[in-house]
Scaffold this motif. Sequence first.
Motif, PDB file in Angstrom:
ATOM      1  N   LEU A  61       0.809  -1.215   0.000  1.00  0.00           N
ATOM      2  CA  LEU A  61       0.000   0.000   0.000  1.00  0.00           C
ATOM      3  C   LEU A  61       0.847   1.273   0.000  1.00  0.00           C
ATOM      4  O   LEU A  61       0.310   2.366  -0.070  1.00  0.00           O
ATOM      5  N   GLY A  62       2.166   1.116   0.130  1.00  0.00           N
ATOM      6  CA  GLY A  62       3.024   2.293   0.163  1.00  0.00           C
ATOM      7  C   GLY A  62       2.888   3.089   1.440  1.00  0.00           C
ATOM      8  O   GLY A  62       3.172   4.274   1.480  1.00  0.00           O
ATOM      9  N   ARG A  63       2.421   2.426   2.496  1.00  0.00           N
ATOM     10  CA  ARG A  63       2.257   3.081   3.803  1.00  0.00           C
ATOM     11  C   ARG A  63       3.127   2.380   4.825  1.00  0.00           C
ATOM     12  O   ARG A  63       3.455   1.213   4.692  1.00  0.00           O
ATOM     13  N   ILE A  64       3.462   3.096   5.881  1.00  0.00           N
ATOM     14  CA  ILE A  64       4.269   2.516   6.944  1.00  0.00           C
ATOM     15  C   ILE A  64       3.358   1.813   7.955  1.00  0.00           C
ATOM     16  O   ILE A  64       2.261   2.283   8.242  1.00  0.00           O
ATOM     17  N   ASP A  65       3.810   0.691   8.449  1.00  0.00           N
ATOM     18  CA  ASP A  65       3.078  -0.058   9.471  1.00  0.00           C
ATOM     19  C   ASP A  65       3.721   0.266  10.819  1.00  0.00           C
ATOM     20  O   ASP A  65       4.895  -0.044  11.028  1.00  0.00           O
ATOM     21  N   PRO A  66       2.994   0.908  11.725  1.00  0.00           N
ATOM     22  CA  PRO A  66       3.576   1.242  13.032  1.00  0.00           C
ATOM     23  C   PRO A  66       4.119   0.012  13.765  1.00  0.00           C
ATOM     24  O   PRO A  66       5.084   0.100  14.508  1.00  0.00           O
ATOM     25  N   LYS A  67       3.511  -1.164  13.527  1.00  0.00           N
ATOM     26  CA  LYS A  67       3.991  -2.385  14.169  1.00  0.00           C
ATOM     27  C   LYS A  67       5.428  -2.688  13.742  1.00  0.00           C
ATOM     28  O   LYS A  67       6.228  -3.164  14.547  1.00  0.00           O
ATOM     29  N   CYS A  68       5.776  -2.402  12.501  1.00  0.00           N
ATOM     30  CA  CYS A  68       7.148  -2.627  12.031  1.00  0.00           C
ATOM     31  C   CYS A  68       8.133  -1.749  12.802  1.00  0.00           C
ATOM     32  O   CYS A  68       9.178  -2.214  13.245  1.00  0.00           O
ATOM     33  N   VAL A  69       7.785  -0.483  12.933  1.00  0.00           N
ATOM     34  CA  VAL A  69       8.666   0.449  13.650  1.00  0.00           C
ATOM     35  C   VAL A  69       8.837  -0.005  15.090  1.00  0.00           C
ATOM     36  O   VAL A  69       9.963  -0.084  15.608  1.00  0.00           O
ATOM     37  N   LEU A  70       7.725  -0.343  15.748  1.00  0.00           N
ATOM     38  CA  LEU A  70       7.789  -0.776  17.142  1.00  0.00           C
ATOM     39  C   LEU A  70       8.550  -2.090  17.287  1.00  0.00           C
ATOM     40  O   LEU A  70       9.309  -2.275  18.250  1.00  0.00           O
ATOM     41  N   ASP A  71       8.368  -3.003  16.355  1.00  0.00           N
ATOM     42  CA  ASP A  71       9.065  -4.278  16.412  1.00  0.00           C
ATOM     43  C   ASP A  71      10.576  -4.085  16.264  1.00  0.00           C
ATOM     44  O   ASP A  71      11.362  -4.679  16.993  1.00  0.00           O
ATOM     45  N   ASP A  72      10.981  -3.241  15.307  1.00  0.00           N
ATOM     46  CA  ASP A  72      12.405  -2.961  15.131  1.00  0.00           C
ATOM     47  C   ASP A  72      12.990  -2.303  16.376  1.00  0.00           C
ATOM     48  O   ASP A  72      14.079  -2.664  16.833  1.00  0.00           O
ATOM     49  N   LEU A  73      12.268  -1.344  16.943  1.00  0.00           N
ATOM     50  CA  LEU A  73      12.745  -0.685  18.164  1.00  0.00           C
ATOM     51  C   LEU A  73      12.833  -1.670  19.319  1.00  0.00           C
ATOM     52  O   LEU A  73      13.803  -1.661  20.087  1.00  0.00           O
ATOM     53  N   GLY A  74      11.831  -2.543  19.439  1.00  0.00           N
ATOM     54  CA  GLY A  74      11.857  -3.559  20.489  1.00  0.00           C
ATOM     55  C   GLY A  74      13.040  -4.489  20.338  1.00  0.00           C
ATOM     56  O   GLY A  74      13.699  -4.852  21.319  1.00  0.00           O
ATOM     57  N   TYR A  75      13.343  -4.872  19.122  1.00  0.00           N
ATOM     58  CA  TYR A  75      14.494  -5.746  18.869  1.00  0.00           C
ATOM     59  C   TYR A  75      15.792  -5.050  19.251  1.00  0.00           C
ATOM     60  O   TYR A  75      16.666  -5.641  19.884  1.00  0.00           O
ATOM     61  N   LEU A  76      15.906  -3.786  18.882  1.00  0.00           N
ATOM     62  CA  LEU A  76      17.107  -3.022  19.238  1.00  0.00           C
ATOM     63  C   LEU A  76      17.258  -2.915  20.758  1.00  0.00           C
ATOM     64  O   LEU A  76      18.334  -3.127  21.305  1.00  0.00           O
ATOM     65  N   LEU A  77      16.172  -2.599  21.442  1.00  0.00           N
ATOM     66  CA  LEU A  77      16.233  -2.434  22.897  1.00  0.00           C
ATOM     67  C   LEU A  77      16.464  -3.760  23.624  1.00  0.00           C
ATOM     68  O   LEU A  77      17.158  -3.806  24.632  1.00  0.00           O
ATOM     69  N   SER A  78      15.881  -4.844  23.108  1.00  0.00           N
ATOM     70  CA  SER A  78      16.062  -6.141  23.774  1.00  0.00           C
ATOM     71  C   SER A  78      17.505  -6.627  23.653  1.00  0.00           C
ATOM     72  O   SER A  78      17.941  -7.482  24.412  1.00  0.00           O
ATOM     73  N   ASN A  79      18.252  -6.074  22.705  1.00  0.00           N
ATOM     74  CA  ASN A  79      19.658  -6.438  22.537  1.00  0.00           C
ATOM     75  C   ASN A  79      20.578  -5.334  23.054  1.00  0.00           C
ATOM     76  O   ASN A  79      21.748  -5.284  22.693  1.00  0.00           O
ATOM     77  N   ASN A  80      20.033  -4.456  23.896  1.00  0.00           N
ATOM     78  CA  ASN A  80      20.802  -3.349  24.462  1.00  0.00           C
ATOM     79  C   ASN A  80      21.519  -2.544  23.392  1.00  0.00           C
ATOM     80  O   ASN A  80      22.659  -2.105  23.577  1.00  0.00           O
ATOM     81  N   LEU A  81      20.880  -2.377  22.263  1.00  0.00           N
ATOM     82  CA  LEU A  81      21.401  -1.623  21.124  1.00  0.00           C
ATOM     83  C   LEU A  81      22.655  -2.218  20.522  1.00  0.00           C
ATOM     84  O   LEU A  81      23.325  -1.609  19.712  1.00  0.00           O
ATOM     85  N   GLU A  82      23.004  -3.438  20.936  1.00  0.00           N
ATOM     86  CA  GLU A  82      24.171  -4.137  20.379  1.00  0.00           C
ATOM     87  C   GLU A  82      23.659  -5.285  19.520  1.00  0.00           C
ATOM     88  O   GLU A  82      23.013  -6.198  20.038  1.00  0.00           O
ATOM     89  N   LEU A  83      23.910  -5.258  18.243  1.00  0.00           N
ATOM     90  CA  LEU A  83      23.399  -6.287  17.363  1.00  0.00           C
ATOM     91  C   LEU A  83      24.532  -7.077  16.736  1.00  0.00           C
ATOM     92  O   LEU A  83      25.557  -6.510  16.372  1.00  0.00           O
ATOM     93  N   PRO A  84      24.336  -8.351  16.586  1.00  0.00           N
ATOM     94  CA  PRO A  84      25.300  -9.128  15.801  1.00  0.00           C
ATOM     95  C   PRO A  84      25.107  -8.790  14.323  1.00  0.00           C
ATOM     96  O   PRO A  84      24.114  -8.171  13.948  1.00  0.00           O
ATOM     97  N   THR A  85      26.044  -9.189  13.504  1.00  0.00           N
ATOM     98  CA  THR A  85      25.857  -8.985  12.074  1.00  0.00           C
ATOM     99  C   THR A  85      24.724  -9.879  11.600  1.00  0.00           C
ATOM    100  O   THR A  85      24.399 -10.879  12.231  1.00  0.00           O
ATOM    101  N   PHE A  86      24.119  -9.511  10.515  1.00  0.00           N
ATOM    102  CA  PHE A  86      22.996 -10.269   9.976  1.00  0.00           C
ATOM    103  C   PHE A  86      23.448 -11.631   9.479  1.00  0.00           C
ATOM    104  O   PHE A  86      22.761 -12.621   9.609  1.00  0.00           O
ATOM    105  N   PHE A  87      24.634 -11.702   8.889  1.00  0.00           N
ATOM    106  CA  PHE A  87      25.145 -12.955   8.341  1.00  0.00           C
ATOM    107  C   PHE A  87      26.046 -13.660   9.311  1.00  0.00           C
ATOM    108  O   PHE A  87      26.754 -13.174  10.056  1.00  0.00           O
TER     109      PHE A  87
END
Length: 134
Positions: A108-134
Amino acid sequence: MPAIPCTEKFIAELAENENFPSNFYNLIKEHSCYLVPTSFSPDCQKCSHVSFAQAELCLIKSLDECHRLCYRTLKYLLLDHILNSYQIKMASLHHAYVQKFKTPFADLGRIDPKCVLDDLGYLLSNNLELPTFF
């Protein structure tokens, strides 16, 4: 810094690691990966890292419009204030490709607030430290 292309044998050995997302093996083979020097200090423990920048770029470009908007929104809100671009990219890739989050807003070309919240939750649950994707 000069980057050294990784051999196919090296990529195959990387793919044997249990944390490597096996469904992206062909993508890595196609776009390769590179050893990038990080330091030339004599006491260096880890003097290079493996860069998957080309494959990551390919994945970012293949995001649906909703996830792309989410990624851009997070970059706009957080970049240089709290997080760096790499952290935001890794959270967005994790959300879209590892969690395989499907949004009703994808086409639809619109942003889903759930996506933003999910990404933020993932960042916070990892204390802003993320492993590489690969």
